[in-house]
Design an enzyme around this catalytic site. Structure first.
Site, PDB file in Angstrom:
ATOM      1  CB  SER A 131      -1.696   3.331   2.817  1.00 52.85           C
ATOM      2  OG  SER A 131      -2.041   2.570   3.957  1.00 52.85           O
ATOM      3  CE1 TYR A 144      -6.151   0.961  -0.389  1.00 48.65           C
ATOM      4  CE2 TYR A 144      -4.827   0.639   1.594  1.00 48.65           C
ATOM      5  CZ  TYR A 144      -5.520   1.474   0.730  1.00 48.65           C
ATOM      6  OH  TYR A 144      -5.564   2.827   0.982  1.00 48.65           O
TER       7      TYR A 144
END
Length: 269
Positions: A131, A144
């Site tokens: 990501s 995250y």
């Protein structure tokens, strides 16, 4: 040339399903996985049950593909889950472990199961879905972001180690991608009233951005490009926003990037 064999984790929907379909259209024999195995609906690939948090489940799925074909040419580590915006202190240690157990240690389990076979065949590709939060941390997404930083660091080290064995490793780092994944985000398990309003505001902002975000096919195309590249790069962005964020992170002054993040999320100084 023999048909190339691909194994894609987390392929029941979203990025994983789009990737498995795209690889199948490109001529790969594809095995997708999910914790529940085959599900309703026709797909151009087979589904296997696999829980990336369970070593026995990982070994069973990998061994089944090897039993059928004797090789695995491409591993796409996509399985993972997202976390709803929350302050770092709003998640317990148990929740932090759960996030890492799937998003990071799941990749390690899959890699450890597949690499020995790729070494013996003298070739292979591993593509890890990371990501932009792996290089540009986002406030109220600390855990995250940390898991995706771990994926990026692991991928880079692994690529250095495995090149001499004929194996290449790449990490793909998309920005916002509109998928069913976003409808089932893990909520914080230790919410604090102190953060209630800002948590709700950040969550609303994320939902607004997702409305106009790219779909999972953008990432699927990037995976195929990496898989087919004669000389794959270590890191790839996927989609226009991710590419712009990579350039900002690389060339813009840190203070400017900082201010931009806070402005976008409507965070006060």
């Amino acid at each position: 040339m023999k048909t190339r064999i691909a194994l894609v984790t987390g392929a029941s929907s979203g990025i994983g399903e789009a990737t498995a379909k795209r690889l199948a259209r490109a001529g790969y024999t594809v095995y997708g996985t999910s914790r529940h195995g085959a599900q309703a609906g026709e797909r151009p690939f087979q589904m296997l049950p696999l829980d990336v948090t369970d070593e026995q489940s990982v070994e069973a799925a990998v061994n089944e593909v090897l039993r059928l074909h004797g090789r695995i040419d491409l591993l796409v580590n996509n399985a993972g889950f997202g976390v709803a915006p929350a302050a770092a202190e709003e998640s317990s240690i148990d929740q932090a472990r759960a996030i890492f157990d799937t998003n990071f240690f799941g990749i390690i389990r899959m890699t450890r199961a597949v690499v020995p076979h790729m070494r013996r065949q003298g070739s292979g590709r591993i593509v890890n879905i990371g990501s932009v939060l792996g290089f540009l941390p986002m406030p109220y997404m600390a855990l995250y972001s940390a898991s995706k930083h771990a994926v990026a660091g692991y991928s880079e080290s692994l690529d250095h180690e495995l090149r001499t064995q004929g194996i290449r490793v790449s990490v793909i780092e998309p920005a916002y991608i509109k998928t069913p994944f976003d409808a089932n985000l893990m909520a914080p398990d230790a919410p604090l009233d102190t953060y209630r309003e800002i948590r709700a505001a950040v969550d609303q902002r994320v939902k607004q951005v997702l409305e106009s975000a790219d779909g999972p096919d953008v990432v699927a195309e990037t995976v195929l490009r990496v898989a087919m590249a004669a000389r794959p790069k270590l890191r790839y962005t996927s989609g226009g926003l991710a590419a712009r964020l990579r350039l900002l992170r690389r060339f813009a002054p840190a203070g400017l990037v900082d201010a931009g993040i806070r402005k976008d999320l409507r965070l006060s100084s």
